[in-house]
Design an enzyme around this catalytic site. Structure first.
Site, short mmCIF file in Angstrom:
data_model
loop_
_atom_site.label_atom_id
_atom_site.label_comp_id
_atom_site.label_asym_id
_atom_site.label_seq_id
_atom_site.Cartn_x
_atom_site.Cartn_y
_atom_site.Cartn_z
N HIS A 162 0.60 -1.42 -0.52
CA HIS A 162 0.46 0.05 -0.30
C HIS A 162 0.90 0.94 -0.06
O HIS A 162 1.91 1.15 0.27
CB HIS A 162 -0.51 -0.09 1.47
CG HIS A 162 -1.64 0.59 1.17
ND1 HIS A 162 -3.38 0.49 1.70
CD2 HIS A 162 -1.53 2.37 1.09
CE1 HIS A 162 -3.68 1.66 1.37
NE2 HIS A 162 -3.25 3.42 0.69
N LEU A 163 0.43 2.04 -1.39
CA LEU A 163 1.32 3.31 -0.71
C LEU A 163 1.46 3.36 0.41
O LEU A 163 1.12 4.21 0.82
CB LEU A 163 0.97 4.07 -2.02
CG LEU A 163 2.11 5.74 -2.23
CD1 LEU A 163 3.08 4.93 -2.46
CD2 LEU A 163 1.07 7.00 -3.09
N HIS A 164 2.19 4.46 0.34
CA HIS A 164 3.51 4.79 2.12
C HIS A 164 4.83 5.41 1.69
O HIS A 164 5.68 5.28 1.59
CB HIS A 164 2.98 3.86 3.76
CG HIS A 164 4.13 3.16 3.54
ND1 HIS A 164 4.05 2.17 2.40
CD2 HIS A 164 5.53 2.61 4.34
CE1 HIS A 164 4.68 0.85 2.73
NE2 HIS A 164 5.63 0.95 3.33
N VAL A 165 4.73 7.25 2.50
CA VAL A 165 5.41 7.75 2.47
C VAL A 165 6.01 7.61 3.70
O VAL A 165 5.69 7.49 5.17
CB VAL A 165 5.14 9.39 1.98
CG1 VAL A 165 6.32 10.32 2.28
CG2 VAL A 165 4.88 8.90 0.59
#
Length: 142
Positions: A97-100
Site C-alpha cells: 500500500h503506497l506509503h511515505v
C-alpha cells in the site's frame, strides 16, 4: 481491496490499532511500528493503491500536501532538526500500500546518508544513455 486484506487500510478504517497522527478523507498517518528513529511516521493514501504510479493524478497534490504537513509537524512537534522523507515502490515495500516515510532527523543522529550503496557512471556518455532511456519512457507527449 477490503480493509481486512490490507494492514494500512485496516489501520485507516480503525480495524487495526495504530498510533494515528493525522486522519482525513485523503490520507492516514501513523507511527511506524519499527521506526528508524522514534517519531517515524508513515503517511498512506486512504484509497488503496500499491505504488506511486497507481495513485491517480488528481490525488497526487492532495496526498503530498498531507506528506508536507506531516513533515512539518514531525519537525516541530519533536523539535527535530529536519526530516528524511522517502518511499519505496514494490522493492523493499513491506506493505503493498503506497506509503511515505517521514523520519525525524538531527545532526549526528547516526544515520549515514542513504540506506544503499552508491555508484558512479563510467562516463558522461553512459549517463546520457540512461537519461535517454528514461526520457523515452515518457512518450511523445512530453
Amino acid at each position: 481491496m477490503p480493509a481486512g486484506e490490507c494492514l494500512f487500510c485496516a489501520i485507516g478504517a480503525g480495524e487495526q490499532p495504530g498510533h494515528t497522527v493525522l486522519s482525513d478523507d485523503v490520507a492516514v498517518a501513523f507511527l511506524d511500528t519499527r521506526p528508524v528513529f522514534k517519531g517515524h511516521v508513515l503517511v498512506a493514501p486512504r484509497a488503496h493503491v500499491e505504488t506511486l504510479p497507481d495513485l491517480p493524478a488528481e490525488a497526487v497534490g492532495p496526498f503530498f500536501e498531507r506528506v508536507r504537513s506531516v513533515a512539518a509537524a514531525v519537525e516541530q512537534g519533536l523539535e527535530a532538526g529536519g526530516t528524511f522523507v522517502a518511499m519505496n515502490n514494490r522493492i523493499s515495500q513491506s506493505v503493498p500500500h503506497l506509503h511515505v516515510h517521514v523520519v525525524p532527523r538531527n545532526r549526528k543522529d547516526g544515520l549515514r546518508g542513504f540506506f544503499w550503496p552508491r555508484t558512479r557512471y563510467d562516463d558522461p556518455t553512459e549517463a546520457e544513455s540512461y537519461a535517454l532511456r528514461i526520457r523515452a519512457a515518457f512518450g511523445p507527449d512530453h
